[in-house]
Write a protein that holds these residues in place. Sequence first.
Motif, PDB file in Angstrom:
ATOM      1  N   VAL A 259       0.876  -1.174   0.000  1.00 17.44           N
ATOM      2  CA  VAL A 259       0.000   0.000   0.000  1.00 17.44           C
ATOM      3  C   VAL A 259       0.909   1.218   0.000  1.00 17.44           C
ATOM      4  CG1 VAL A 259      -1.759   1.299   1.266  1.00 17.44           C
ATOM      5  CG2 VAL A 259      -1.851  -1.211   1.204  1.00 17.44           C
ATOM      6  N   GLY A 260       0.795   2.058  -1.041  1.00 15.71           N
ATOM      7  CA  GLY A 260       1.717   3.171  -1.233  1.00 15.71           C
ATOM      8  C   GLY A 260       1.486   4.324  -0.277  1.00 15.71           C
ATOM      9  N   MET A 261       2.415   5.269  -0.314  1.00 15.79           N
ATOM     10  CA  MET A 261       2.418   6.412   0.601  1.00 15.79           C
ATOM     11  C   MET A 261       1.109   7.198   0.534  1.00 15.79           C
ATOM     12  SD  MET A 261       6.149   8.000  -0.201  1.00 15.79           S
ATOM     13  CE  MET A 261       7.529   6.974  -0.647  1.00 15.79           C
ATOM     14  N   ASN A 262       0.605   7.549   1.712  1.00 15.18           N
ATOM     15  CA  ASN A 262      -0.577   8.400   1.870  1.00 15.18           C
ATOM     16  C   ASN A 262      -1.841   7.827   1.229  1.00 15.18           C
ATOM     17  OD1 ASN A 262       0.466  10.580   3.457  1.00 15.18           O
ATOM     18  ND2 ASN A 262       1.592  11.230   1.655  1.00 15.18           N
ATOM     19  N   SER A 263      -1.877   6.535   1.015  1.00  9.33           N
ATOM     20  CA  SER A 263      -3.102   5.892   0.534  1.00  9.33           C
ATOM     21  C   SER A 263      -4.012   5.589   1.709  1.00  9.33           C
ATOM     22  CB  SER A 263      -2.770   4.606  -0.221  1.00  9.33           C
ATOM     23  OG  SER A 263      -2.109   4.900  -1.428  1.00  9.33           O
ATOM     24  N   VAL A 264      -5.307   5.401   1.400  1.00 12.83           N
ATOM     25  CA  VAL A 264      -6.314   5.045   2.401  1.00 12.83           C
ATOM     26  C   VAL A 264      -7.035   3.790   1.911  1.00 12.83           C
ATOM     27  CG1 VAL A 264      -8.424   5.766   3.577  1.00 12.83           C
ATOM     28  CG2 VAL A 264      -6.624   7.445   3.109  1.00 12.83           C
TER      29      VAL A 264
ATOM     30  N   ALA B  18       0.601   5.112  -4.626  1.00 10.75           N
ATOM     31  CA  ALA B  18       0.589   6.217  -3.673  1.00 10.75           C
ATOM     32  C   ALA B  18      -0.607   7.127  -3.909  1.00 10.75           C
ATOM     33  CB  ALA B  18       1.882   7.025  -3.784  1.00 10.75           C
ATOM     34  N   MET B  19      -1.158   7.665  -2.811  1.00 15.73           N
ATOM     35  CA  MET B  19      -2.260   8.639  -2.833  1.00 15.73           C
ATOM     36  C   MET B  19      -3.572   8.051  -3.348  1.00 15.73           C
ATOM     37  SD  MET B  19      -0.776  11.526  -1.749  1.00 15.73           S
ATOM     38  CE  MET B  19      -1.818  12.851  -2.311  1.00 15.73           C
ATOM     39  N   SER B  20      -3.727   6.743  -3.299  1.00 14.91           N
ATOM     40  CA  SER B  20      -4.972   6.117  -3.754  1.00 14.91           C
ATOM     41  C   SER B  20      -5.974   6.036  -2.617  1.00 14.91           C
ATOM     42  CB  SER B  20      -4.698   4.709  -4.293  1.00 14.91           C
ATOM     43  OG  SER B  20      -3.891   4.767  -5.448  1.00 14.91           O
ATOM     44  N   PHE B  21      -7.278   6.021  -2.985  1.00 12.15           N
ATOM     45  CA  PHE B  21      -8.355   5.843  -2.007  1.00 12.15           C
ATOM     46  C   PHE B  21      -9.137   4.592  -2.391  1.00 12.15           C
ATOM     47  CE2 PHE B  21     -12.716   6.289  -0.525  1.00 12.15           C
ATOM     48  CZ  PHE B  21     -12.513   6.559   0.822  1.00 12.15           C
ATOM     49  N   VAL B  22      -8.994   3.546  -1.583  1.00 10.42           N
ATOM     50  CA  VAL B  22      -9.685   2.281  -1.828  1.00 10.42           C
ATOM     51  C   VAL B  22     -10.966   2.286  -1.010  1.00 10.42           C
ATOM     52  CG1 VAL B  22      -9.539  -0.227  -1.682  1.00 10.42           C
ATOM     53  CG2 VAL B  22      -7.486   1.118  -2.235  1.00 10.42           C
ATOM     54  N   LYS B  23     -12.090   2.330  -1.693  1.00  9.33           N
ATOM     55  CA  LYS B  23     -13.374   2.494  -1.011  1.00  9.33           C
ATOM     56  C   LYS B  23     -13.774   1.234  -0.245  1.00  9.33           C
ATOM     57  CE  LYS B  23     -16.168   1.253  -5.044  1.00  9.33           C
ATOM     58  NZ  LYS B  23     -17.185   1.732  -6.009  1.00  9.33           N
ATOM     59  N   ALA B  24     -14.687   1.408   0.694  1.00  5.02           N
ATOM     60  CA  ALA B  24     -15.164   0.306   1.532  1.00  5.02           C
ATOM     61  C   ALA B  24     -15.709  -0.819   0.659  1.00  5.02           C
ATOM     62  CB  ALA B  24     -16.234   0.807   2.491  1.00  5.02           C
ATOM     63  N   GLY B  25     -15.333  -2.042   1.015  1.00  2.00           N
ATOM     64  CA  GLY B  25     -15.873  -3.219   0.358  1.00  2.00           C
ATOM     65  C   GLY B  25     -15.221  -3.606  -0.950  1.00  2.00           C
ATOM     66  N   MET B  26     -14.283  -2.818  -1.434  1.00  2.00           N
ATOM     67  CA  MET B  26     -13.630  -3.155  -2.707  1.00  2.00           C
ATOM     68  C   MET B  26     -12.789  -4.416  -2.548  1.00  2.00           C
ATOM     69  SD  MET B  26     -11.127  -0.809  -5.074  1.00  2.00           S
ATOM     70  CE  MET B  26     -10.609  -1.377  -6.688  1.00  2.00           C
TER      71      MET B  26
ATOM     72  N   LEU C 223      -2.407  -3.947 -10.026  1.00  2.00           N
ATOM     73  CA  LEU C 223      -2.003  -2.571  -9.756  1.00  2.00           C
ATOM     74  C   LEU C 223      -3.273  -1.749  -9.599  1.00  2.00           C
ATOM     75  CD1 LEU C 223       0.119  -0.298  -9.567  1.00  2.00           C
ATOM     76  CD2 LEU C 223      -0.073  -0.056 -12.065  1.00  2.00           C
ATOM     77  N   VAL C 224      -3.388  -1.065  -8.450  1.00  2.00           N
ATOM     78  CA  VAL C 224      -4.586  -0.294  -8.115  1.00  2.00           C
ATOM     79  C   VAL C 224      -4.188   1.179  -8.030  1.00  2.00           C
ATOM     80  CG1 VAL C 224      -6.402   0.032  -6.407  1.00  2.00           C
ATOM     81  CG2 VAL C 224      -5.502  -2.246  -6.840  1.00  2.00           C
ATOM     82  N   VAL C 225      -4.945   2.043  -8.709  1.00  2.00           N
ATOM     83  CA  VAL C 225      -4.555   3.450  -8.829  1.00  2.00           C
ATOM     84  C   VAL C 225      -5.779   4.348  -8.726  1.00  2.00           C
ATOM     85  CG1 VAL C 225      -3.464   5.159 -10.333  1.00  2.00           C
ATOM     86  CG2 VAL C 225      -2.671   2.800 -10.390  1.00  2.00           C
ATOM     87  N   GLY C 226      -5.619   5.494  -8.049  1.00  2.00           N
ATOM     88  CA  GLY C 226      -6.614   6.545  -8.153  1.00  2.00           C
ATOM     89  C   GLY C 226      -7.475   6.762  -6.936  1.00  2.00           C
ATOM     90  N   SER C 227      -8.346   7.779  -7.051  1.00  2.42           N
ATOM     91  CA  SER C 227      -9.253   8.160  -5.972  1.00  2.42           C
ATOM     92  C   SER C 227     -10.613   8.543  -6.577  1.00  2.42           C
ATOM     93  CB  SER C 227      -8.661   9.333  -5.181  1.00  2.42           C
ATOM     94  OG  SER C 227      -9.497   9.713  -4.124  1.00  2.42           O
ATOM     95  N   PRO C 228     -11.581   7.628  -6.558  1.00  3.14           N
ATOM     96  CA  PRO C 228     -11.520   6.294  -5.958  1.00  3.14           C
ATOM     97  C   PRO C 228     -10.626   5.356  -6.777  1.00  3.14           C
ATOM     98  CG  PRO C 228     -13.578   6.559  -7.129  1.00  3.14           C
ATOM     99  CD  PRO C 228     -12.909   7.908  -7.159  1.00  3.14           C
ATOM    100  N   ALA C 229     -10.062   4.366  -6.091  1.00  5.03           N
ATOM    101  CA  ALA C 229      -9.109   3.464  -6.722  1.00  5.03           C
ATOM    102  C   ALA C 229      -9.805   2.505  -7.674  1.00  5.03           C
ATOM    103  CB  ALA C 229      -8.354   2.690  -5.652  1.00  5.03           C
ATOM    104  N   LYS C 230      -9.096   2.195  -8.757  1.00  2.00           N
ATOM    105  CA  LYS C 230      -9.551   1.197  -9.723  1.00  2.00           C
ATOM    106  C   LYS C 230      -8.384   0.289 -10.077  1.00  2.00           C
ATOM    107  CE  LYS C 230     -13.083   4.184 -11.770  1.00  2.00           C
ATOM    108  NZ  LYS C 230     -13.588   4.846 -13.005  1.00  2.00           N
ATOM    109  N   VAL C 231      -8.708  -0.939 -10.471  1.00  2.00           N
ATOM    110  CA  VAL C 231      -7.663  -1.853 -10.926  1.00  2.00           C
ATOM    111  C   VAL C 231      -7.219  -1.403 -12.311  1.00  2.00           C
ATOM    112  CG1 VAL C 231      -7.105  -4.227 -11.539  1.00  2.00           C
ATOM    113  CG2 VAL C 231      -8.550  -3.765  -9.551  1.00  2.00           C
TER     114      VAL C 231
END
Length: 203
Positions: free
Chosen positions: A98-103, A118-126, A133-141
């Motif tokens: 899990v990269g830096m400053n991700s949630v 880094a800096m990704s937001f993985v939403k509840a239940g994902m 490789l997961v990227v983004g906010s909200p995160a996607k594969v």
Amino acid sequence: MVKVYEINGVTPVVHPTAYVHPSAVLIGDVIVGPRCYIGPLASLRGDFGRLILEEGANLQDTCVMHGFPGADTVVEQDGHIGHGAVLHGCRIGRNALVGMNSVVMDNAVIGAESIVAAMSFVKAGMEVPARSLVVGSPAKVARALRDDEIQWKSAGTAQYQELAVRSMRTMRETEALTELPAERPRMEWDSTLPLHLHKNASA
């Protein structure tokens, strides 16, 4: 002394081969397994749910682990949590990063050998498949990971396992020097892999 607090009769457990920086805070239902590294100012607040770091995992500077009552927040074996990340009621799979400053939010599951950028937001239940490789906010594969990317991740985690050992053996509180010595040594590492040069470096 590590800042360890009992609450409601529940006391954190730290394996003797794990290193926990003295500025980190462990409260209540926290279980730190063998060969783990817990960095400066990390907060593991097991006053609601249980927090588990399995063997060889690392949780770096200023990371936060917490979860709702009755929930487990788990970093599986060789999991790698970069600086400033927040884990809440989730599961990080074996050898995942899990990269830096991700949630990573409640009931999310990061599959084994995956990387959350880094800096990704993985939403509840994902639920993230293994080797993704997961990227983004909200995160996607974004795509599947290559073997060399997983090897890069594993090498970085091995350096933190080495850091746990050297921290236990050589780290001590002291006072800063007032002048630069003529022959100042550099840090030496068993690994020579240039981790910081990898294009997916995120922790």
